[in-house]
Design an enzyme around this catalytic site. Structure first.
Site, short mmCIF file in Angstrom:
data_model
loop_
_atom_site.label_atom_id
_atom_site.label_comp_id
_atom_site.label_asym_id
_atom_site.label_seq_id
_atom_site.Cartn_x
_atom_site.Cartn_y
_atom_site.Cartn_z
N HIS A 1 82.00 7.61 -15.53
CA HIS A 1 81.48 8.25 -14.33
C HIS A 1 80.28 9.13 -14.62
CE1 HIS A 1 84.31 11.38 -15.81
NE2 HIS A 1 83.43 12.22 -15.29
N HIS B 1 85.55 11.86 -10.72
CA HIS B 1 85.37 11.99 -12.17
C HIS B 1 86.51 11.29 -12.92
CE1 HIS B 1 82.03 14.89 -11.67
NE2 HIS B 1 82.67 15.13 -10.55
N HIS C 1 77.83 19.30 -9.81
CA HIS C 1 79.20 19.36 -10.31
C HIS C 1 79.54 20.72 -10.90
CE1 HIS C 1 82.90 18.30 -12.30
NE2 HIS C 1 82.37 18.19 -13.51
N HIS D 1 78.11 21.05 -19.78
CA HIS D 1 78.12 21.15 -18.33
C HIS D 1 77.22 22.30 -17.87
CE1 HIS D 1 81.76 18.65 -18.72
NE2 HIS D 1 81.62 18.38 -17.43
#
Length: 258
Positions: free
Chosen positions: A73, A69, A79, A207
């Site tokens: 990227h 990362h 992740h 995320h």
């Protein structure tokens, strides 16, 4: 196929321009810094093996040392905890890595507020002006932050131990994950979430929500100002690291020019 032949012709004659969206990868590339006690990734390093010398008289090559990362990227779903059962970077479907790009420009808002959070209303406004988000495509979030990418301190913009960079509201992150037809979300900042995302609920909502929904993240993009709001074709090329949570990537876009 005639379509591919037409593309080759357009590339040769300038009817289609290739715009590089990738930050150069070097020891000075800005890298995310997590506070203690969390572990941090290594910066990029290039170590010479030989360069036309007694170590190798006719060839030049290097070892590279870097984290998954670092620089421009891809974040694979695996992740994040919410996506732990999703694909690693080598298992991301190729159809996800090539697709239409929607470019939402919030640079004027970010200029006045580096902690700006993109909301659902901002995306809806883009759709009213440019049509629906592309099915299986990417939403690219332009903030003007790439202008800071030559300097780590300016890029991370930390003060009082907190990074002040733009991101996405929890409500918008959930909407992009659950309702938007996109396959991925890209940003110009060091990560897909705001610098102050640890203060949000849930923490790091991009995320948590997007990777948890099997969608991908794409960070540290450049030159989004050279793309139209709609109509470009994005190509994302990560390394197929077996079991990897992400990978540095070369990212570029095909743009029609009149």
């Amino acid at each position: 196929m005639p379509v591919l032949a037409d593309l080759v012709t357009a590339l040769r004659t300038g009817g289609v321009e290739v715009v590089d969206l990738t930050a150069p990868l070097s020891a000075s590339t800005p890298v995310l810094q997590l506070p203690p006690p969390f572990a941090n990734t290594a910066s990029f390093q290039l170590t010479e093996i030989s360069r036309y010398d007694d170590r190798g008289p006719r060839w030049y090559w290097n070892d590279i040392h870097t984290g998954e990362h670092v620089g421009t990227h891809v974040d694979a779903p695996v992740h994040w905890l919410s996506g732990k059962d999703g694909p690693s970077v080598d298992r991301i479907p190729l159809r996800t890595l090539i697709g239409p790009a929607a470019v939402l420009d919030a640079s004027d808002r970010v200029a006045d507020d580096p902690d700006f959070l993109l909301g659902i209303d901002d995306v809806r406004r883009w759709e009213r002006d440019h049509g629906p988000l592309p099915e299986g495509g990417w939403l690219l979030y332009r903030t003007g932050w790439d202008a800071r990418s030559g300097d780590q301190a300016d890029f991370l913009n930390a003060g009082d131990g907190v990074s002040h960079t733009p991101g996405v509201s929890p409500e918008c992150a959930q909407w992009l994950a659950e309702e938007a037809p996109i396959a991925g979300f890209g940003v110009e900042t060091v990560g897909t979430d705001a610098g102050r995302a640890a203060e949000l609920d849930p923490i790091f909502p991009c995320h948590d929500r997007l990777l948890g929904a099997g969608k991908c993240g794409l960070t540290q993009l450049r030159n989004l100002a050279q793309l139209p709001p709609a109509g470009a074709l994005l190509v994302v090329s990560p390394l197929p690291i077996v079991g990897g949570s992400g990978s540095p990537a070369r990212v570029y876009a095909f743009v029609e020019r009149s």
